[in-house]
Scaffold this motif. Sequence first.
Motif, short mmCIF file in Angstrom:
data_model
loop_
_atom_site.label_atom_id
_atom_site.label_comp_id
_atom_site.label_asym_id
_atom_site.label_seq_id
_atom_site.Cartn_x
_atom_site.Cartn_y
_atom_site.Cartn_z
N GLY A 99 32.94 -42.18 -72.85
CA GLY A 99 33.97 -42.78 -72.01
C GLY A 99 34.47 -41.81 -70.96
N VAL A 100 35.16 -42.33 -69.99
CA VAL A 100 35.63 -41.51 -68.88
C VAL A 100 36.53 -40.36 -69.35
CG1 VAL A 100 37.61 -42.98 -68.28
CG2 VAL A 100 36.51 -41.58 -66.51
N GLU A 101 37.28 -40.57 -70.42
CA GLU A 101 38.16 -39.50 -70.90
C GLU A 101 37.38 -38.30 -71.40
OE1 GLU A 101 38.38 -42.63 -72.19
OE2 GLU A 101 40.28 -43.40 -71.43
N LEU A 103 34.20 -37.61 -70.38
CA LEU A 103 33.12 -37.33 -69.44
C LEU A 103 33.30 -35.94 -68.82
CD1 LEU A 103 30.65 -38.66 -68.09
CD2 LEU A 103 32.20 -39.50 -66.32
N HIS A 108 27.14 -35.38 -66.09
CA HIS A 108 26.54 -35.90 -64.85
C HIS A 108 25.32 -35.07 -64.46
CE1 HIS A 108 29.22 -39.09 -63.63
NE2 HIS A 108 30.27 -38.32 -63.90
N PRO A 151 30.21 -50.15 -69.81
CA PRO A 151 31.17 -49.09 -70.14
C PRO A 151 30.51 -47.95 -70.90
CG PRO A 151 32.08 -51.25 -70.64
CD PRO A 151 30.63 -51.46 -70.31
N ARG A 152 31.02 -46.76 -70.71
CA ARG A 152 30.60 -45.54 -71.41
C ARG A 152 29.22 -45.03 -70.97
NH1 ARG A 152 33.70 -44.08 -75.49
NH2 ARG A 152 31.98 -43.11 -76.63
N SER A 154 28.63 -44.11 -67.49
CA SER A 154 28.79 -43.76 -66.07
C SER A 154 27.90 -42.61 -65.61
CB SER A 154 30.25 -43.49 -65.73
OG SER A 154 30.77 -42.44 -66.52
#
Length: 178
Positions: A99-101, A103, A108, A151-152, A154
């Motif tokens: 998740g973004v939290e 990441l 990346h 979601p999750r 990205s």
Amino acid sequence: MSTEAGVVLVTGASRGLGAAVAARLAARGHPVAVNYHAGAEAAHRVVDAINAAGGAAAAFAADVTDEEQVSDLVGRVGQRLGPVDVLVVNATGPQPEVGVEGLTWQAHLDQLVYFVKSPTLLAQAVLPQMKARRHGRIIQIGSDSVERALPRTSAYVAAKGAQLALTRVWARELVVLC
């Protein structure tokens, strides 16, 4: 594709989609270089199945994210099977869901290594021969993940989006070279 069956290099071809692509192209008469990184036994099973079905294939170990190994891979394929006429960029690494939290920038970068760096290294390794023969194809295996935006995912989706952009630009840039 041309009427002559040229040599195809399929990265990440020891299993899954890569193995299926390798088998299908071999069935159409193409000598196939089955690339793998860690799955030697699986890659040799793919090669054995292709050869048993009347095709021509050989297995080639290489980490397609490493510049020296990519150059060596293309050289070994050329020596054993002939120059690469078709490159199928299929290799991938782990695709963790986060998740973004949680990441990180490294997450990346890890995805970009497979979907931007690797295709770039591979294209640069095969292009001189393709340009000299004025023939060649580079096929990148994409994903509908860019459109689905699950979601999750990205980091993976962002890297696949970058790969799609590379493909579009290279299609316009390279059409005049090969």
